[in-house]
Design a protein around this motif. Structure first.
Motif, PDB file in Angstrom:
ATOM      1  N   SER A  44       0.833  -1.205   0.000  1.00  0.00           N
ATOM      2  CA  SER A  44       0.000   0.000   0.000  1.00  0.00           C
ATOM      3  C   SER A  44       0.863   1.248   0.000  1.00  0.00           C
ATOM      4  O   SER A  44       0.355   2.356   0.049  1.00  0.00           O
ATOM      5  CB  SER A  44      -0.929   0.002   1.219  1.00  0.00           C
ATOM      6  OG  SER A  44      -0.176  -0.045   2.418  1.00  0.00           O
ATOM      7  N   ASN A  79       4.439   1.909   1.830  1.00  0.00           N
ATOM      8  CA  ASN A  79       5.702   1.948   2.559  1.00  0.00           C
ATOM      9  C   ASN A  79       6.594   0.743   2.305  1.00  0.00           C
ATOM     10  O   ASN A  79       7.804   0.887   2.129  1.00  0.00           O
ATOM     11  CB  ASN A  79       5.441   2.088   4.059  1.00  0.00           C
ATOM     12  CG  ASN A  79       5.062   3.497   4.455  1.00  0.00           C
ATOM     13  OD1 ASN A  79       5.327   4.448   3.729  1.00  0.00           O
ATOM     14  ND2 ASN A  79       4.419   3.647   5.602  1.00  0.00           N
ATOM     15  N   GLY A 121      -2.536   1.782   5.908  1.00  0.00           N
ATOM     16  CA  GLY A 121      -1.473   0.797   5.959  1.00  0.00           C
ATOM     17  C   GLY A 121      -1.815  -0.454   6.746  1.00  0.00           C
ATOM     18  O   GLY A 121      -1.138  -1.480   6.605  1.00  0.00           O
ATOM     19  N   THR A 149      -1.486   6.275   9.538  1.00  0.00           N
ATOM     20  CA  THR A 149      -1.395   4.893  10.012  1.00  0.00           C
ATOM     21  C   THR A 149      -0.445   4.809  11.198  1.00  0.00           C
ATOM     22  O   THR A 149      -0.697   4.090  12.168  1.00  0.00           O
ATOM     23  CB  THR A 149      -0.907   3.968   8.887  1.00  0.00           C
ATOM     24  OG1 THR A 149      -1.856   3.965   7.828  1.00  0.00           O
ATOM     25  CG2 THR A 149      -0.726   2.540   9.399  1.00  0.00           C
TER      26      THR A 149
END
Length: 350
Positions: free
Chosen positions: A101, A103, A267, A315
């Protein structure tokens, strides 16, 4: 290249037995997560960017924050991504494939660039443009999938099944978990051979949680801590399948996966985590629990941290949102997992 258990088709685990890490010898070692060599399945890294050894700072008298957004790619995912890139470098695949998503894909792209590996990153529609820019800047090929996180994973897995491809999955590949466990080894070192009463972690696919469980189990098994800290896990109220299963007393997810509702904690918005049984077992093994947070709490927590000088993505503030006003006695550490520069303020989105 094999990326899942050939018997059950699920995530696989690594048959690796860590040796005790001698606390009194760490001062003279390399200032990165590779200082815990006895606990890592790989050694002599080429792909390192100096990841790890992030600061631990107090937020209250009993709660501290570990600033894991101060990593080379601005998220904690660097801990596991360097392990995957180092493994891939040694296997010399035609290309590295991953899905994310944002990272994890950014981290894998960066470490593949460091290792000289060709990388393809699959992301869902709606991924932060700043994360997409970062992935492209590292030289990875970017594939935007018309669908949600699950559709993105399916597309990446299809590509990973092609000859000569290495699937750098932060969910399926256990080397990633042996990277994230260094988070807890750093806490143990910084606290002088102790751990807090509670280690609070956000959970979507559970990569930080399961890494923490590995480290806690190793430290306890080697007699380096007297008791296991509780693993307190946090999900967004909008997408909380693990919290529901835990509260129902189930050993696995219950019912059919629900559609992913919009949430600022994108996340960890995972409706069907592949390692759900392990996650639930880890939390129960330590006497931990699950907490959930509302969108309003996430917004408020992000602004509260920013007012304290810490700009963290939405997140990454979920754990602070869960404990900042409800924390009881005992010590706790929360991770601040990703930099706010990756997504901007939550109030401007959703």
């Amino acid at each position: 290249m094999l990326w899942r258990c050939p018997r059950c088709q699920g995530p696989w685990d690594l048959d690796f037995h860590a040796a005790p890490v001698p606390l009194d010898s760490l001062a003279g070692r390399v200032n990165s997560l590779w200082r815990y060599a006895e606990a890592l399945p790989l050694s002599d890294p080429y792909a390192t960017l100096g990841e790890g050894r992030t600061p631990l700072v107090p937020l209250t008298d009993t709660i501290s924050a570990k600033l894991d957004f101060l990593m080379p790619t601005l998220s904690f995912k660097d801990r596991g991504a360097v392990q995957l890139a180092e493994l891939a470098r040694r296997l010399a695949p035609r290309l590295v494939v991953t899905d994310s998503s944002g990272n994890a894909g950014t981290a894998v792209a960066a470490y593949c660039a460091r290792a000289g590996l060709t990388c393809v990153v699959y992301v869902p529609q709606g991924t932060s443009p700043k994360k997409l820019e970062q992935i492209r800047a590292h030289g990875a090929e970017l594939v935007v999938v018309a669908g949600d996180r699950e559709a993105t994973a399916l597309a990446a897995r299809a590509a990973a099944d092609e000859p000569g491809a290495f699937y750098a999955s932060h969910v399926h590949n256990p080397y990633f978990l042996h990277g994230t466990k260094t988070y807890v080894y750093e806490l143990w070192e910084d606290l002088g051979g102790r751990l807090p009463d509670d280690i609070v972690v956000p959970v979507g696919n559970g990569t930080l949680l399961l890494g923490a469980w590995l480290a806690v189990s190793e430290l306890y098994g080697h007699g380096l801590i007297d008791a296991k800290p509780r693993l307190v896990t946090v999900q967004a109220e909008a997408v909380s399948p693990l919290a529901r299963a835990f509260r129902a007393g189930a050993d696995d997810l219950t019912g059919s996966p629900a559609a992913v509702a919009p949430t600022l904690a994108e996340g960890i918005a995972i409706p069907n985590p592949a390692r759900a049984r392990q996650i639930l077992r880890a939390v129960r093994d330590t006497g931990g629990t699950f907490l959930t947070v509302t969108e309003e709490a996430i917004r408020a927590a992000q602004l509260d941290l920013a007012r304290r000088g810490l700009f963290v993505e939405s997140t990454g503030v979920a754990c602070w949102a869960a404990v900042r006003e409800t924390r009881g006695p005992g010590t706790a550490v929360v991770p601040l997992c990703g930099a706010g520069a990756k997504t901007g303020l939550a109030g401007a989105r959703l």
